[in-house]
Design an enzyme around this catalytic site. Structure first.
Site, PDB file in Angstrom:
ATOM      1  N   TYR A  21       0.839  -1.198   0.000  1.00 34.84           N
ATOM      2  CA  TYR A  21       0.000   0.000   0.000  1.00 34.84           C
ATOM      3  C   TYR A  21       0.883   1.261   0.000  1.00 34.84           C
ATOM      4  O   TYR A  21       0.666   2.180  -0.790  1.00 34.84           O
ATOM      5  CB  TYR A  21      -0.942  -0.007   1.211  1.00 34.84           C
ATOM      6  CG  TYR A  21      -1.693   1.280   1.396  1.00 34.84           C
ATOM      7  CD1 TYR A  21      -2.666   1.671   0.492  1.00 34.84           C
ATOM      8  CD2 TYR A  21      -1.415   2.125   2.472  1.00 34.84           C
ATOM      9  CE1 TYR A  21      -3.344   2.869   0.641  1.00 34.84           C
ATOM     10  CE2 TYR A  21      -2.086   3.318   2.634  1.00 34.84           C
ATOM     11  CZ  TYR A  21      -3.048   3.684   1.714  1.00 34.84           C
ATOM     12  OH  TYR A  21      -3.704   4.875   1.866  1.00 34.84           O
ATOM     13  N   GLU A  51     -11.736   5.731   4.495  1.00 33.46           N
ATOM     14  CA  GLU A  51     -11.272   6.599   5.590  1.00 33.46           C
ATOM     15  C   GLU A  51     -12.397   6.863   6.588  1.00 33.46           C
ATOM     16  O   GLU A  51     -12.152   6.932   7.790  1.00 33.46           O
ATOM     17  CB  GLU A  51     -10.728   7.926   5.045  1.00 33.46           C
ATOM     18  CG  GLU A  51      -9.490   7.798   4.179  1.00 33.46           C
ATOM     19  CD  GLU A  51      -8.238   7.334   4.898  1.00 33.46           C
ATOM     20  OE1 GLU A  51      -8.220   7.226   6.145  1.00 33.46           O
ATOM     21  OE2 GLU A  51      -7.256   7.056   4.199  1.00 33.46           O
ATOM     22  N   TRP A  91      -5.829   2.114  10.458  1.00 30.12           N
ATOM     23  CA  TRP A  91      -5.882   1.993   9.000  1.00 30.12           C
ATOM     24  C   TRP A  91      -5.600   0.541   8.600  1.00 30.12           C
ATOM     25  O   TRP A  91      -6.173   0.034   7.639  1.00 30.12           O
ATOM     26  CB  TRP A  91      -4.891   2.953   8.344  1.00 30.12           C
ATOM     27  CG  TRP A  91      -4.880   2.817   6.851  1.00 30.12           C
ATOM     28  CD1 TRP A  91      -3.841   2.420   6.077  1.00 30.12           C
ATOM     29  CD2 TRP A  91      -5.980   3.044   5.954  1.00 30.12           C
ATOM     30  NE1 TRP A  91      -4.221   2.388   4.753  1.00 30.12           N
ATOM     31  CE2 TRP A  91      -5.530   2.760   4.653  1.00 30.12           C
ATOM     32  CE3 TRP A  91      -7.306   3.437   6.135  1.00 30.12           C
ATOM     33  CZ2 TRP A  91      -6.346   2.883   3.527  1.00 30.12           C
ATOM     34  CZ3 TRP A  91      -8.117   3.562   5.023  1.00 30.12           C
ATOM     35  CH2 TRP A  91      -7.637   3.284   3.739  1.00 30.12           C
TER      36      TRP A  91
END
Length: 185
Positions: free
Chosen positions: A18, A40, A48
């Protein structure tokens, strides 16, 4: 020689991939911007990593983040999502995804694209903070405060300043790669 990366991404290969392939790279297409807005908003109060590890489940559950489809979700679809163990089953966050898709479309109609709207807050150019350490990276900024406030006025949900700053980082509106990171350009 091993690549130097931002310290937060060294947990595992998912995080490194990522970081290396997406985080901090400018995104201008509405589809990807919407995907990150949804992801988000689900992150609020969570890590996250939790969201990233469930990203493919979210993609399937939310029709590949097709904002037109998400905007039209029925109560039946919302119940289906509430019963999906592969995603975060928070009713308020699920409902906010539907609301945010509807508001996203309204912004598109007004500005031609959501991308044009959101990037105008920073004159279309990424902000390069050039941090030396992770502690140099803020959780919010005046710009994320402003965008959050404006989105809330438009009826968006789960778009606090911290969520918006994370969105700005994810979509490359902000470059917070550390000075030592190999992706720093």
């Amino acid at each position: 020689m091993e690549k130097m990366r931002c310290g937060w991404c060294e947990k595992d290969d998912l995080y490194r991939k990522y970081h290396d392939e997406e985080w901090g790279r400018p995104v201008y297409d509405d589809e990807t911007i919407f995907e990150f807005l949804i992801l988000e908003s689900f992150q609020a109060g969570l890590s996250w990593y939790t969201i990233l590890s469930k990203r493919e489940n979210f993609r399937t559950a939310f029709d590949d983040f097709d904002y037109k489809k998400v905007a039209a979700y029925s109560e039946k679809k919302i119940e289906e999502l509430m019963n999906n163990p592969g995603i975060i089953r928070n009713r308020l966050k699920i409902l906010s995804a539907v609301t945010n898709a509807q508001k996203f479309i309204e912004v598109q109609k007004e500005f031609g694209s959501f991308s044009h709207y959101i990037w105008n807050f920073i004159d279309g150019k990424p902000i390069d903070n050039c941090p030396e350490t992770l502690s140099d990276i803020p959780a919010t900024t005046e710009v994320s405060d402003l965008i959050s406030k404006e989105l809330k006025k438009r009826g968006f949900k789960f778009v606090g300043s911290t969520v918006i700053y994370a969105h700005m980082q994810a979509t490359g509106m902000v470059n917070d790669h550390l000075k030592k990171c190999f992706l720093r350009k």
